[in-house]
Design a protein around this motif. Structure first.
Motif, mmCIF file in Angstrom:
data_model
loop_
_atom_site.group_PDB
_atom_site.id
_atom_site.type_symbol
_atom_site.label_atom_id
_atom_site.label_comp_id
_atom_site.label_asym_id
_atom_site.label_seq_id
_atom_site.Cartn_x
_atom_site.Cartn_y
_atom_site.Cartn_z
ATOM 1 N N TRP A 181 -2.811 11.363 -4.211
ATOM 2 C CA TRP A 181 -3.786 12.448 -4.865
ATOM 3 C C TRP A 181 -3.813 12.041 -6.321
ATOM 4 O O TRP A 181 -4.879 12.591 -7.260
ATOM 5 N N PHE A 182 -2.541 12.433 -6.991
ATOM 6 C CA PHE A 182 -2.382 12.661 -8.372
ATOM 7 C C PHE A 182 -2.409 11.258 -9.277
ATOM 8 O O PHE A 182 -3.338 11.195 -10.029
ATOM 9 N N ALA A 183 -1.887 10.231 -8.520
ATOM 10 C CA ALA A 183 -1.799 8.901 -9.317
ATOM 11 C C ALA A 183 -1.107 7.887 -8.273
ATOM 12 O O ALA A 183 -0.407 8.191 -7.544
ATOM 13 N N PRO A 184 -1.552 6.789 -8.581
ATOM 14 C CA PRO A 184 -1.214 5.359 -7.546
ATOM 15 C C PRO A 184 0.390 5.397 -7.412
ATOM 16 O O PRO A 184 0.947 5.027 -6.608
ATOM 17 N N GLN A 185 1.030 5.478 -8.752
ATOM 18 C CA GLN A 185 2.371 5.204 -8.869
ATOM 19 C C GLN A 185 3.324 6.202 -8.024
ATOM 20 O O GLN A 185 4.483 6.053 -7.766
ATOM 21 N N TYR A 186 2.631 7.312 -7.531
ATOM 22 C CA TYR A 186 3.371 8.432 -6.782
ATOM 23 C C TYR A 186 3.080 8.236 -5.486
ATOM 24 O O TYR A 186 3.394 9.361 -4.562
ATOM 25 N N ALA A 187 2.287 7.106 -4.698
ATOM 26 C CA ALA A 187 2.175 7.232 -3.461
ATOM 27 C C ALA A 187 3.578 7.042 -2.824
ATOM 28 O O ALA A 187 4.386 6.398 -3.151
ATOM 29 N N GLY A 188 3.441 7.839 -1.592
ATOM 30 C CA GLY A 188 4.606 7.942 -0.703
ATOM 31 C C GLY A 188 5.611 9.142 -1.082
ATOM 32 O O GLY A 188 6.313 9.361 -0.288
ATOM 33 N N GLU A 189 5.100 9.872 -2.047
ATOM 34 C CA GLU A 189 5.930 11.215 -2.113
ATOM 35 C C GLU A 189 5.587 12.145 -1.089
ATOM 36 O O GLU A 189 4.469 12.102 -0.521
#
Length: 643
Positions: A330-338
């Motif tokens: 939801w915040f940015a694609p590079q943080y997917a999976g957090e």
């Protein structure tokens, strides 16, 4: 945190701060004794010392000026050469690989350790000396030190560092001093320690802070020398009150990262925590709520909708369901999976990688739910590094009942009528209001500080607001932009002092003047809005010439006082009026006496007949010679007659 190889580590002008709310707050904070926060273990070390058997906040535990001519009782020269000469303690290390030390004191959780250090000789500018913060009495590893290099202006001129059991260096923080310690120069250094946090103070100014100390149960204090000879003097260790959240005079704001580095990463995640930690935040602020099966999770909202790819109330979802959610995309694609971390996961990360937690108990909780949070904190061995806050008074009451060792903060959107009273009622360590509400009523800060309660404002994200909060004496700021506030703090530490200064430049201090002179009162002041000058308590003006004909022979005092936005400063200077033939002649010629009297007195003066001159002036006082001037002539003539 960086790991280094085993070879690496690490007049009479009197200033009075007051007059404004800021200065009054600072003076009070200094009196309470301050620094940043938390606790460690508390056991006394079994070494003989000359200090008292027990101590309480404010007690001086160690005070040594080495006037006895020998090593003080209870000081243990573990290795290297240590000796007392000429009222100083000298330590010598023959090589860069020899970390020679002398231990003393006792284990303390909260203390200030200060000393005067001087490099007598060094093998290179990289060589160093240290204050040992937490050192086993026998000098064994691991230990923690606050280091100063001879070349202290280097980027790592000052350090906080640990020597591990594997004889490696872990340097957690570095800074550059404002000038080089060099050799042959006394530098007053200090470290203020509160549990796992410490401040490095160089000649009265904070240079850096750390929240990465790993405290032992019995470590004491020590002095170190590496690759040279260093002398120490005036070693003082003072126990401090445990509330290190109160900001000391001259120190910057405590940086509290709101939901982690929430402007740079998905809030309340471990990656946001890591970014805030790397950015230098002192504390991580996060929220805790239980899952359906009672597991405390780190989440702000009552639902998972906004910050994950799921939906539903957190209290209606099991731990397994919550852990399956993506909390980063939801915040940015590079943080997917957090993932949404559990409180246990967050605390484990802080314990192993460094940092402290300002934990908000979000929403209404039962006593059992609070008990579960407390149990997780204890299981993770983090009671000394967690500060609990809440808007919910019951949550704070439950926390105090279950874990009175945990510091408490009350969150408020609007201010209480009597913040001090509620702070006492709830056993608060800090009162944490909305920053804008606080700025509208800044006068609540001083009484809270006087009661020993810190003030932390939320959630403030601009430099202009930080500046206003600093000026009213706020201790910490909860912000979405922790790295920016860290940078603002760095600039704050480098700012030129705005405190007023004053010096009397004329007459020169201890000047000896005769009556023929007319010195002009001159004052040099900075950051001053008003200047008041007195001579022997009588007000005069800057730029006015002093009439020495009317002053009694002897010493006189000039006092200057200036006030400015940051306080008040004073200076004093003395001068002496001395009888002389030339000065007395000037008094006679300008006395206003009748001409016949002037002629007679001048003749007696030129012939050196001082006693006869004194008699003449006495007889003619109020007749041919004005009475007040006659008194001066008589006194000076008699003084000259005795020479």
């Amino acid at each position: 945190m960086t790991v280094h190889s085993a070879s690496s580590p690490g007049g009479r002008a009197t200033k009075i701060l007051a007059a404004t709310r800021l200065a009054a707050t600072r003076t009070r904070v200094a009196a309470v004794a301050a620094a940043l926060a938390v606790t460690g273990a508390a056991a006394a070390v079994a070494v003989a010392t000359s200090s008292p058997a027990t101590a309480k906040p404010g007690d001086v535990v160690v005070s040594e000026n080495f006037s006895s001519g020998s090593l003080p009782a209870g000081w243990n020269a573990v290795d290297g050469t240590w000796k007392v000469e000429n009222g100083r303690l000298y330590g010598t290390s023959a090589s860069a690989s020899a970390n020679n030390k002398i231990t003393f004191g006792r284990h303390l959780d909260d203390f200030r350790f200060e000393a005067t250090m001087r490099f007598e000789s060094v093998q290179a500018a990289t060589r160093w000396a240290s204050l040992g913060i937490d050192v086993p009495a026998d000098g064994a590893t691991p230990w923690w030190i606050a280091t100063m290099r001879s070349g202290s202006t280097a980027s790592n001129g000052l350090e906080f560092a640990q020597r591990t059991t594997g004889n490696a260096w872990v340097v957690t923080n570095t800074a550059s001093a404002p000038y080089a310690a060099g050799t042959g120069r006394d530098v007053r250094v200090a470290v203020e320690v509160h549990g796992n946090q410490a401040r490095w103070i160089f000649d009265g100014r904070e240079m850096m802070r750390t929240s990465s100390l790993q405290r032992s149960a019995n470590g004491v204090q020590a002095l170190f020398v590496n690759g040279g000879t260093v002398s120490y003097d005036d070693v003082v260790v003072t126990e401090l009150p445990p509330n290190g959240f109160l900001r000391p005079e001259g120190s910057p704001l405590t940086v509290i990262a709101h939901r982690g580095a929430s402007a740079a990463a998905p809030e309340n995640t471990l990656v946001a925590q890591e970014i805030a930690r790397k950015g230098g935040a002192d504390w991580i602020e996060n929220d805790v709520q239980p899952s359906k099966d009672g597991i405390p999770f780190v989440l702000h909202d009552g639902t998972v909708d906004r910050t994950t790819d799921g939906t539903g109330n957190i209290r209606d979802l099991t731990a397994a369901q919550i852990k399956a959610l993506d909390a980063g995309s939801w915040f940015a694609p590079q943080y997917a999976g957090e993932r949404v971390p559990t409180l246990a996961e967050q605390l484990a990360d802080l314990r192993t990688r460094g940092g402290n937690l300002l934990l908000e108990i979000k929403g209404r909780h039962t006593k059992d739910e609070v008990a579960k949070i407390v149990q997780v904190i204890r299981d993770q061995q983090m009671t000394g590094r967690v500060f609990v806050q809440s808007f919910e008074v019951d949550a704070l009451r439950y926390t105090y009942e279950l874990a009175p060792e945990l510091p408490l903060g009350l969150l408020r959107s609007s201010l209480d009528a009597d913040p001090v009273a509620i702070a006492r009622e709830l056993h608060l360590t800090a009162y944490n209001p909305d920053g804008n509400a606080l700025l509208a009523k800044p006068e609540i800060v001083a009484p809270l500080h006087a009661a020993g309660v810190a003030v932390m404002a939320w959630t403030m994200d601009s430099a202009s607001l930080w500046q206003r909060l600093e000026r009213i004496g706020v201790d910490g700021v909860i912000t979405n932009r922790p790295s920016e506030l860290v940078g603002w703090n760095s600039a704050f530490l480098q700012r030129p002092s705005a405190e007023p200064t004053v010096a009397i430049t004329s007459p020169a201090d201890e000047a000896r003047l005769d009556r023929a002179q007319s010195p002009v009162v001159a004052v040099a002041a900075t950051n001053a809005e008003t200047v008041t000058v007195t001579v022997d308590g009588v007000k005069t003006e800057v730029g006015r010439a002093l009439d020495l004909r009317t002053l009694a022979a002897g010493e006189h005092t000039i006092r200057a006082e200036v006030t400015g936005p940051e306080g008040t400063a004073t200076a004093t200077s003395t001068f002496t009026v001395t009888p002389s033939q030339a000065g007395l002649g000037y008094v006679i010629l300008t006395s206003g006496a009748k001409q016949s009297a002037v002629t007679a007195m001048t003749a007696l003066l030129s012939q050196g007949q001082y006693a006869a001159l004194a008699t003449y002036a006495t007889v003619q006082a109020g007749k041919q010679v004005p009475a007040d001037v006659a008194g001066v002539i008589v006194a000076d003539a008699r003084a000259l007659a005795q020479k």
